[in-house]
Write a protein that holds these residues in place. Sequence first.
Motif, PDB file in Angstrom:
ATOM      1  N   THR A  71       0.820  -1.395  -0.004  1.00 32.44           N
ATOM      2  CA  THR A  71       0.003  -0.074   0.006  1.00 32.44           C
ATOM      3  C   THR A  71       0.752   1.267  -0.044  1.00 32.44           C
ATOM      4  N   SER A 100       3.905   1.863  -1.630  1.00 31.84           N
ATOM      5  CA  SER A 100       4.486   1.925  -2.797  1.00 31.84           C
ATOM      6  C   SER A 100       3.204   2.098  -3.709  1.00 31.84           C
ATOM      7  N   ALA A 101       2.135   1.805  -3.736  1.00 33.34           N
ATOM      8  CA  ALA A 101       1.133   2.061  -4.428  1.00 33.34           C
ATOM      9  C   ALA A 101       0.737   3.427  -4.256  1.00 33.34           C
ATOM     10  N   GLY A 102       0.426   4.044  -2.916  1.00 35.52           N
ATOM     11  CA  GLY A 102       0.441   5.311  -2.787  1.00 35.52           C
ATOM     12  C   GLY A 102       1.433   6.349  -3.435  1.00 35.52           C
ATOM     13  N   SER A 103       2.553   5.993  -3.466  1.00 33.30           N
ATOM     14  CA  SER A 103       3.897   7.030  -3.941  1.00 33.30           C
ATOM     15  C   SER A 103       3.849   6.718  -5.373  1.00 33.30           C
ATOM     16  N   ALA A 104       3.343   5.646  -6.003  1.00 34.07           N
ATOM     17  CA  ALA A 104       3.305   5.710  -7.511  1.00 34.07           C
ATOM     18  C   ALA A 104       2.432   6.606  -7.781  1.00 34.07           C
ATOM     19  N   LYS A 105       1.459   7.137  -7.240  1.00 24.82           N
ATOM     20  CA  LYS A 105       0.568   8.032  -7.910  1.00 24.82           C
ATOM     21  C   LYS A 105       1.059   9.495  -7.564  1.00 24.82           C
ATOM     22  N   ASP A 106       2.153   9.764  -6.958  1.00 24.79           N
ATOM     23  CA  ASP A 106       2.795  11.003  -6.842  1.00 24.79           C
ATOM     24  C   ASP A 106       3.670  11.358  -7.961  1.00 24.79           C
ATOM     25  N   PRO A 107       3.764  12.425  -8.426  1.00 24.21           N
ATOM     26  CA  PRO A 107       4.578  12.754  -9.481  1.00 24.21           C
ATOM     27  C   PRO A 107       6.040  12.453  -9.173  1.00 24.21           C
ATOM     28  N   ASP A 163       6.084  11.101 -19.277  1.00 21.86           N
ATOM     29  CA  ASP A 163       5.796  11.275 -18.133  1.00 21.86           C
ATOM     30  C   ASP A 163       5.280  12.711 -18.130  1.00 21.86           C
ATOM     31  N   THR A 208       3.368  14.183 -15.874  1.00 20.67           N
ATOM     32  CA  THR A 208       3.104  14.527 -14.681  1.00 20.67           C
ATOM     33  C   THR A 208       4.282  14.912 -13.939  1.00 20.67           C
TER      34      THR A 208
END
Length: 150
Positions: A25, A27-34, A62, A64
């Motif tokens: 969770t 790494s999944a959350g940080s993957a959304k951060d630019p 990329d 973003t």
Amino acid sequence: MSIVTTLRRLGALLLLGTLAAYAATSSAGSAKDPVKVVYHLNLGLEQAADALRNIGNHLSADPTARIVVVSHAKGIDFLLPGAKDANGNTFTSRVEDLSLKGVEFRVCNFTLESRKIDPKTVHPDAKIVPSGVAEVARLQAQEGFAYVKP
């Protein structure tokens, strides 16, 4: 196998499962951060031309990404009036285009002072910072930027 051994193994498995779930969770959350990247320029117009091309490619791959260009020494030259690449094209329109895409340009004040360059002559989209090297370090250490030197 004793009950104590079984409980220890069960506890260890639960701990590992909890850690794995947390890591997934996180790494999944940080993957959304630019992605945040600082491009470090200090070598002159050829390096600047390469960097601006790299940044354009970076944003194509990329859009973003948060990109900051920090320049000092000869790296500021592309942000001065009349600066041209090897093909005779000015850097002004490319800098403006990248600025509109969110790229930030920062220029070392120590360089301006040592080279006796009036800060008013620097491209208007560039922000002057006290020290280019200190700005690169700050972005990496305090804001988590990745470092690129074209």
